[in-house]
Design an enzyme around this catalytic site. Sequence first.
Site, PDB file in Angstrom:
ATOM      1  N   ARG A  62     -13.598 -10.678 -17.596  1.00 35.48           N
ATOM      2  CA  ARG A  62     -13.129 -12.004 -18.024  1.00 35.48           C
ATOM      3  C   ARG A  62     -13.496 -13.010 -16.948  1.00 35.48           C
ATOM      4  O   ARG A  62     -13.294 -12.737 -15.759  1.00 35.48           O
ATOM      5  CB  ARG A  62     -11.606 -11.948 -18.207  1.00 35.48           C
ATOM      6  CG  ARG A  62     -11.004 -13.296 -18.494  1.00 35.48           C
ATOM      7  CD  ARG A  62      -9.552 -13.180 -18.830  1.00 35.48           C
ATOM      8  NE  ARG A  62      -8.732 -13.040 -17.640  1.00 35.48           N
ATOM      9  CZ  ARG A  62      -7.405 -12.908 -17.691  1.00 35.48           C
ATOM     10  NH1 ARG A  62      -6.788 -12.867 -18.862  1.00 35.48           N
ATOM     11  NH2 ARG A  62      -6.702 -12.796 -16.595  1.00 35.48           N
ATOM     12  N   ASN A  97       0.518 -11.855 -23.539  1.00 35.16           N
ATOM     13  CA  ASN A  97       1.420 -12.474 -22.553  1.00 35.16           C
ATOM     14  C   ASN A  97       1.425 -13.990 -22.754  1.00 35.16           C
ATOM     15  O   ASN A  97       2.476 -14.630 -22.840  1.00 35.16           O
ATOM     16  CB  ASN A  97       0.976 -12.158 -21.124  1.00 35.16           C
ATOM     17  CG  ASN A  97       0.750 -10.681 -20.906  1.00 35.16           C
ATOM     18  OD1 ASN A  97       1.337  -9.868 -21.616  1.00 35.16           O
ATOM     19  ND2 ASN A  97      -0.074 -10.321 -19.958  1.00 35.16           N
ATOM     20  N   ASP A  98       0.219 -14.554 -22.822  1.00 34.65           N
ATOM     21  CA  ASP A  98       0.147 -16.000 -23.006  1.00 34.65           C
ATOM     22  C   ASP A  98       0.397 -16.405 -24.454  1.00 34.65           C
ATOM     23  O   ASP A  98       0.992 -17.448 -24.712  1.00 34.65           O
ATOM     24  CB  ASP A  98      -1.216 -16.535 -22.536  1.00 34.65           C
ATOM     25  CG  ASP A  98      -1.233 -16.721 -21.033  1.00 34.65           C
ATOM     26  OD1 ASP A  98      -0.250 -17.280 -20.512  1.00 34.65           O
ATOM     27  OD2 ASP A  98      -2.182 -16.282 -20.381  1.00 34.65           O
ATOM     28  N   GLU A 133      -5.252 -16.235 -26.993  1.00 33.84           N
ATOM     29  CA  GLU A 133      -3.974 -16.313 -26.281  1.00 33.84           C
ATOM     30  C   GLU A 133      -3.307 -17.676 -26.443  1.00 33.84           C
ATOM     31  O   GLU A 133      -2.327 -17.970 -25.771  1.00 33.84           O
ATOM     32  CB  GLU A 133      -4.134 -15.921 -24.810  1.00 33.84           C
ATOM     33  CG  GLU A 133      -5.225 -16.633 -24.060  1.00 33.84           C
ATOM     34  CD  GLU A 133      -5.412 -16.094 -22.643  1.00 33.84           C
ATOM     35  OE1 GLU A 133      -4.581 -15.328 -22.151  1.00 33.84           O
ATOM     36  OE2 GLU A 133      -6.409 -16.500 -22.016  1.00 33.84           O
ATOM     37  N   CYS A 138      -5.080  -6.917 -25.041  1.00 37.94           N
ATOM     38  CA  CYS A 138      -5.088  -6.560 -23.625  1.00 37.94           C
ATOM     39  C   CYS A 138      -3.849  -7.084 -22.901  1.00 37.94           C
ATOM     40  O   CYS A 138      -3.705  -6.889 -21.700  1.00 37.94           O
ATOM     41  CB  CYS A 138      -6.356  -7.050 -22.944  1.00 37.94           C
ATOM     42  SG  CYS A 138      -6.534  -8.836 -22.963  1.00 37.94           S
ATOM     43  N   HIS A 148       0.819  -1.211   0.000  1.00 39.04           N
ATOM     44  CA  HIS A 148       0.000   0.000   0.000  1.00 39.04           C
ATOM     45  C   HIS A 148       0.848   1.254   0.000  1.00 39.04           C
ATOM     46  O   HIS A 148       0.421   2.292  -0.493  1.00 39.04           O
ATOM     47  CB  HIS A 148      -0.992  -0.037   1.143  1.00 39.04           C
ATOM     48  CG  HIS A 148      -1.946  -1.158   0.954  1.00 39.04           C
ATOM     49  ND1 HIS A 148      -2.839  -1.153  -0.083  1.00 39.04           N
ATOM     50  CD2 HIS A 148      -2.064  -2.355   1.555  1.00 39.04           C
ATOM     51  CE1 HIS A 148      -3.501  -2.289  -0.071  1.00 39.04           C
ATOM     52  NE2 HIS A 148      -3.045  -3.034   0.909  1.00 39.04           N
TER      53      HIS A 148
END
Length: 540
Positions: free
Chosen positions: A331, A453-454, A430, A501, A188
């Site tokens: 998602r 990413n994937d 992906e 994304c 935080h």
Amino acid sequence: MVILCGKSVSDDICIGRLVFYHREERRVERTQAADKERELQRFERAREEAAKQLHMLYEKAVQTVGAAEAAIFEAHGLMLEDTEFVGGVRNMINEQSVNAEYAVKTAGNNIAQRLLAIEDSYIRERAQDVQSVAGYILQALTGEKASEAVWEEPCIVAADDLTPKETVCLPPDKVLGFVIRKGSVYSHTAIFARGLGIPAVMEIGEELSEEYDGLPAVIDGFTGTVYIEPDVPTLLTMQEKKRQCMLRRERLYSLKGKGDITGDGRSVRVFANAGSLAEVDAACDNDAGGIGLFRSELLYLGRESAPDEEEQFLVYRQILEKMRGREVVIRTMDIGADKQVSYLGLGREDNPALGLRAIRIGLQNPELLKTQLRALYRAGRYGRLSVMYPMITSVEEIDRLRELERQAREELLRQRIPFEGKLPTGIMIETPAAALISDELAKKVDFFSVGTNDLTQYTLAVDRQNAALCEFRNPHHRAVLKMIEMTAENAHAAGIRIGICGELAGDFSMTEDFIRMGIDELSVPAGMILPLRERIREIC
Ligand code: PEP
Ligand code: MG
């Protein structure tokens, strides 16, 4: 000059004196309670007192760092109701006849220890939240007031770690930046630093010695470097970098409310990725066109059981309400691989990235996915919601998902629960399989969103979790880019839109190529929205 390196959380520079923050440790003794009922009552009163204090801290944080970052105090307020924690304290008092202080401290420590044992650093960070909540109750029980830090002049605060309360109670006009030994980029302190727009470098480690207390220092938040007693050339370079940084910030702020349109009139939707209500607030603050990816699985992590329909409904509804009519793509849970939960009893896998993950879990546990779909349909009445499925590899999977959607709607209808049944549904591209059959998949769904990413991991056979493979991970690889281009062509031929994304959406060296390929939407972390808008507007 001493140079220390850590992980930066905000791109900014600050120059000032380094001052160490010291926490007074509260000692808690175990004593035998003569009257268990009285200890239970003391605990309940302290919980009420802590709730009031948290409300005050929330109000204070809204003023200093804004609603998004202040949300942590709301979350702490909810943790005061957490059944595991509250039940743990009550059980200890009832069964062991201990004083309330000891029960609170021990129950908090037990949960924190369990969270610390989990590998995910985001979840480990939640251990600090539990201990903070125990701390508020302890303070109410003992009546001790925490001493407040006072400094004559603004300075750079150095510490082992800081709790949210400590961070928000520091006088904002006296804090130039943070240098933290342990706290991670998810802590935080890091979130507040971003909210305050001040530089912070985390995970510096033991090299941050107390010997540096009082010395002049510079934080370069762009590189995560801290210079102690900087020499003159370093100081001059940093002063110039800071000046440039201020000019850039003013330029970016002036882009709020402007369109995401290139110089020659092509427009792209710039949306935000989010995984929490605080990130949704950040998306609004940064003028996002919508939410292009809400990672709902984060609601499922770090807990004892899956969130039920009601809990999910309330979160999804809040997201839609916060976004006030702008599109929100939620998602369905992408659990598995690097995001493991213990309560599903999924067992150990040799290759989790190639294992039981995302919709595969939902298809094998239809009730789990149906609960989420029911919550989404119910929330759909409160804004512009779209649903997106992760890790698709075949047309058959979509057909099976459609059947689950139908069942979820039928149940709601039968139970006379109000819902919005016509939610647009899309899929993530992906896996290479999905990209290669995107012509067929495009006929089945309303939109695509490329998870680079994937897609990079599976196309190049490079585990995204394995830092040792850095040199082999190339999201600009022709194979990856060809798949994106081909998928965009197939999407448009079928008349549906395509977004990106994954991390690559925020790679400005690719923006022009993506626009040329016809990508309709780029979804990036909230802090990248205005820089991306700037980049798009430069293209002609
Ligand atoms: C992706 O794979 O690119 C993606 C956006 O999903 P996640 O990073 O959550 O797997
Ligand atoms: Mg993914």
